[in-house]
Design an enzyme around this catalytic site. Structure first.
Site, PDB file in Angstrom:
ATOM      1  N   ASP A 158       1.267  -1.127   0.105  1.00  0.00           N
ATOM      2  CA  ASP A 158       0.486  -0.523  -0.260  1.00  0.00           C
ATOM      3  C   ASP A 158       0.378   1.623   0.361  1.00  0.00           C
ATOM      4  OD1 ASP A 158      -2.978  -1.475   1.250  1.00  0.00           O
ATOM      5  OD2 ASP A 158      -1.256  -2.384   1.691  1.00  0.00           O
TER       6      ASP A 158
ATOM      7  N   HIS B 213      -3.062  -1.597   4.851  1.00  0.00           N
ATOM      8  CA  HIS B 213      -2.608  -2.535   4.843  1.00  0.00           C
ATOM      9  C   HIS B 213      -2.526  -4.021   4.195  1.00  0.00           C
ATOM     10  CE1 HIS B 213      -1.988   0.304   8.113  1.00  0.00           C
ATOM     11  NE2 HIS B 213      -0.790   0.152   7.967  1.00  0.00           N
TER      12      HIS B 213
END
Length: 701
Positions: free
Chosen positions: A447, A491
Site C-alpha cells: 500500500d 495494509h
C-alpha cells in the site's frame, strides 16, 4: 585565485564550442527540431568549471541542458549531435532518448549513469551513488585504483598517480528543488554525510513560470534547513569565481567526505527547449543578455595575457569543428527497426533450476524465514550485498520480522533503517547498483509503494534500455502484499497489476517458502531490477488453509530461475470427464489447491503456479489449458483491468480453438479498498469457497 592560461584556454574553447552548437541548431532549426532539444546557452561557464575538474573515478549526473559539462569532460560535438539526431551511433542511448541525456561508462571519463527527463528525479539516484561510495569506503570494498586519477607529471616521464577519493556531482535546475524527492535526497545526504555536490543552476525560470511565482526561496536558502549540508551561492557567469569556488568545494568533499550545495546564478539565453520558444513567454530577455557569460569570459582572458587575435582563432576553429561534425552526424546511420528489441534486460546467468530444493534432514520452515535465511546466506557470501528500508534495523528487524537478526550479524552499515522515504528507498538503488553494489530494499507494505513508483518507473526500470545496455540496475525490491486478516484499507492491498505494467522489471510472486528462497537467490544474481511480492498471509501460514506455504528449507545452493511456472497438481488428458486448468499465483495457489481437494476433483483440475509474473511462462500455461480445455484464472486483486484479466484474454486468444468454455477469472470485488471489518473483508476477497463455486460453474458450462 590565479588560474593558469591553459585553464582559461580550455574553458573558452569549451564555451565557444557549446555556443556555436546552440547557434548552429537555431540556424538549422527545421532539420534538428524533429527531436526536442535544449542547450546550455547562458549556463556554459558554471558547467565548464564543473566538468573540467571531474576525474574518471567520479560520478556525474547532468541534466537536460548540460551539454557544456559533457564537452568539458571530453565528449565531442559529434557525440552530442548523434544523440540530437537520434542516430544509431549515439554513444549514450543509440537513438533512444533526448539530446543531452547522457549515460557513459568510458574508462577515461567520469561515469554517467542513466537518468530520466523527469525534472529533479536524478537527485535520488545520485545520492544513492554517494551512499554506495560511502558504504564501500566504510567496508573497505574499494579497489585502490578506484581512488586514483592520472595526471601529467611536471617531468616528461610517464603520468603520475594522484590519490583522489571519488565524489558524486548532481546537476539540478533551481526550479526542480521544489520537488519533494529533492528533499528526500538532501535529507539522506545530510544525515549520512555523503560525498556529493549538488550543483544548482538558477536561471530564475521553470518553463513559463518564474521564481517569484513558484519558489518561496532559492536552493541556497532552502539548503539551510538541512543540517550538515553546507551551501554557497556564486555568480555562475563568472568563470574565475565558478572555477575557484567549485575547486574549493570539490577538494573539501574529496577529503572530508560530506555533502555540499553550490547555487550558481546564470541567465537562460536560449529556449527552454526547441519546442517551447523563449519569445512565447519571456519578458526579461534584454536584461538576461546583459549577464551573458561569453563576453565576460572573453574579457577575463584578455586580462590574463590573451590577445583578441588568439580568441578569434579559438572561436573560428571551434565553429569549424562544430560545422564539420554536424555534417558528419547528418550522414550517420539511423537505427534499424530490429534495434528496438535490444537491451530491455541484461542477460542473467540463472537459467536453470539448480541445487537441492529438499535436502535430506532439513526442517520445514515458514515462508518468511526462507527469505530471511536466503538473505543471510547472500550477505555472508557477498560483501556488496546490503539491506535497507523502514524499520529493518537492529531494534525491530522488520515489522514482519523479515529482517530479524540481520543487523546484529552484519552491522548497522549493511542493514540499516531509512527515513520514511519510499522514493529514496527505491530510487537510491540505481546509484547503489552503478557503483557496484547489490541493494536489497523493501517498502513496508504494498500500500505504501505509490511514492516510490516515480523512481521505479522513470529511473529503475528504464536504465538498461535507455543506456543501450550500459547501466542495468541490479537490485531487489521486497514488497509485502495482500490481505492477511483485518489489515484494513492501507495494509491489505494487491498492486501487482500496476507494477507489472512497468516494463523493464522482473516480478516474482511466490506461493511458498522454497520458491521464495530460490527466487531470491536468482534475483540476487540477476543484473536486472527485481520486485518480489511476498504475501503477508503466507509468511507464517497463520491464515487457515495456507500450511502449504511452509517448506523444507532449500539448500544454500538452490536457485530457481524466473519464468518457470510449476504444475503443482498435474492431470492427464481425459475424454470422459470435464477437466479444468487453474492458472494462479501467491495466495490464489492455496485457494485453488484447497478448493480442488474439498471438491474431490484432483484428477480433473490442473493447477499451475506462475511463480513469476514477468517473465511469464506462457508455454506451460498454454500447454495446460489446451490439455484441459477449460481455464480459470485466480487472483486476489479486483479482477477488472488487471494482470489476471489480461492473462485471461491472452489465453483466450491463443487457445481459442481448444476451449470448451470461455476463460473465466475470479478476484476480489471491484471496490476501492479492502474494509477493516472482517465480515466486509471476507465479502471483498476471494476464498476457497468462492473458488469452489467458480470451478463448478466452469465445469458445468
Amino acid at each position: 585565485m590565479k588560474l593558469n592560461k591553459n585553464i582559461f584556454k580550455k574553458a573558452f574553447q569549451n564555451l565557444v564550442t557549446a555556443k556555436a552548437m546552440a547557434e548552429l541548431y537555431e540556424e538549422n532549426f527545421k532539420v534538428v527540431s524533429k527531436y526536442v532539444h535544449a542547450t546550455s546557452r547562458g549556463h556554459e561557464v558554471i558547467q565548464t568549471a564543473v566538468g573540467m575538474q571531474l576525474k574518471p573515478q567520479d560520478y556525474v549526473y547532468p541534466y537536460y541542458r548540460d551539454d557544456s559539462i559533457l564537452l568539458a569532460i571530453g565528449m565531442q560535438p559529434k557525440d552530442l549531435m548523434l544523440q540530437l539526431l537520434a542516430k544509431k551511433d549515439d554513444p549514450f542511448s543509440a537513438g533512444r532518448t533526448y539530446y543531452s541525456h547522457p549515460s557513459l561508462k568510458d574508462a577515461d571519463k567520469p561515469k554517467i549513469p542513466h537518468q530520466s527527463s523527469a525534472t529533479g528525479m536524478q537527485a535520488i539516484p545520485a545520492t544513492g551513488a554517494a551512499l554506495g561510495i560511502n558504504y564501500r569506503e566504510s567496508g573497505n570494498l574499494f579497489d585502490e585504483n578506484e581512488r586514483y586519477s592520472f595526471s601529467a607529471s611536471d617531468s616528461k616521464e610517464t603520468d603520475s598517480r594522484i590519490r583522489e577519493n571519488p565524489v558524486v556531482v548532481c546537476s539540478l535546475g533551481d526550479a526542480s528543488v521544489t520537488e519533494g524527492e529533492i528533499a528526500e535526497a538532501f535529507q539522506m545526504a545530510a544525515l549520512k554525510q555523503l560525498p556529493i555536490i549538488y550543483v544548482i543552476q538558477d536561471n530564475g525560470w521553470d518553463i513559463s513560470a518564474n521564481a517569484e511565482e513558484t519558489r518561496a526561496q532559492d536552493a541556497f536558502e532552502y539548503a539551510k534547513g538541512f543540517h550538515g549540508l553546507e551551501a554557497i551561492s556564486i555568480d555562475g557567469t563568472d568563470f574565475i569565481e565558478s572555477y575557484s569556488e567549485f575547486q574549493n568545494v570539490l577538494e573539501t568533499v574529496r577529503n572530508e567526505r560530506r555533502p555540499f550545495l553550490v547555487h550558481a546564478k546564470c541567465p537562460l539565453l536560449n529556449h527552454h527547449t526547441s519546442g517551447v520558444r523563449m519569445e512565447f513567454y519571456r519578458d526579461d530577455l534584454e536584461e538576461s543578455k546583459t549577464r551573458d557569460p561569453y563576453p565576460k569570459l572573453k574579457q577575463q582572458l584578455l586580462d590574463n595575457g590573451f590577445t583578441q587575435d588568439e580568441l578569434d582563432a579559438i572561436e573560428k576553429a571551434a565553429k569549424a569543428v562544430v560545422e564539420k561534425e554536424y555534417q558528419e552526424a547528418l550522414k550517420a546511420e539511423d537505427p534499424k527497426p530490429e534495434d528496438l528489441f535490444t537491451h530491455d534486460f541484461a542477460p542473467t546467468p540463472i537459467t536453470e533450476e539448480k541445487g537441492e530444493r529438499s535436502p535430506a534432514g532439513a526442517e520445514k520452515v515458514v515462508m518468511v524465514d526462507c527469505a530471511l535465511f536466503a538473505i543471510e546466506e547472500l550477505m555472508t557470501q557477498y560483501k556488496e550485498c546490503l539491506l535497507y528500508g523502514q524499520d529493518v534495523g537492529g531494534r525491530l528487524g522488520g515489522v514482519f520480522r523479515e529482517a530479524a537478526t540481520l543487523a546484529q550479524k552484519f552491522g548497522d552499515h549493511r542493514v540499516f533503517n531509512t527515513p520514511i522515504q519510499e522514493a529514496f528507498i527505491v530510487g537510491s538503488t540505481v546509484g547503489m547498483s552503478a557503483v557496484g553494489l547489490k541493494p536489497i530494499v523493501e517498502v513496508q507494505f504494498a500500500d505504501y509503494i505509490w511514492p516510490g513508483l516515480n523512481q521505479l518507473f522513470t529511473e529503475v526500470s528504464r536504465s538498461c534500455y535507455l543506456s543501450n545496455g550500459k547501466w542495468p540496475v541490479s537490485m531487489i525490491l521486497r514488497v509485502p502484499i495482500g490481505a492477511y486478516g483485518s489489515g484494513g484499507p492501507y495494509h491489505s492491498s494487491s498492486v501487482e497489476s500496476v507494477v507489472s505494467n512497468i516494463r523493464g522489471l522482473k516480478i516474482a510472486y511466490p506461493s511458498n517458502g522454497a520458491d521464495l528462497k530460490g527466487l531470491m537467490k536468482a534475483a540476487y544474481h540477476d543484473p536486472n531490477p527485481v520486485v518480489i511480492f511476498e504475501h503477508k498471509g503466507l509468511y507464517w501460514s497463520k491464515v487457515p488453509g495456507t500450511k502449504g506455504a511452509t517448506s523444507v528449507e532449500p539448500a544454500e545452493d538452490y536457485v530457481l530461475p524466473f519464468g518457470k511456472a510449476w504444475v503443482l497438481q498435474e492431470i492427464w488428458p481425459q475424454d470422459d470427464k470435464e477437466t479444468l486448468s487453474i492458472i494462479t499465483y501467491g495466495m490464489g495457489v492455496h485457494w485453488a489447491m484447497n478448493a480442488s481437494q474439498e471438491l474431490g476433483l484432483q484428477d480433473q483440475i490442473e493447477i499451475v503456479d506462475l511463480r513469476t509474473l514477468h517473465p511469464l511462462d506462457e508455454e506451460t500455461i498454454m500447454k495446460s489449458v489446451k490439455k484441459s480445455k477449460k481455464c480459470l484464472v485466480v487472483t486476489e486483486e479486483p479482477s477488472d483491468n488487471t494482470f489476471a484479466r489480461a492473462l485471461s484474454g491472452k489465453i483466450q486468444e491463443q487457445c481459442f480453438q481448444h476451449l470448451d468454455a470461455p476463460v473465466m477469472t475470479i478476484g476480489s470485488e471491484n471496490m476501492p479498498a479492502i474494509p477493516l471489518n472482517s465480515i466486509l473483508e471476507e465479502t471483498m476477497i476471494p476464498s476457497t469457497e468462492k473458488v469452489k463455486v467458480k470451478i463448478q460453474e466452469l465445469l458445468d458450462y
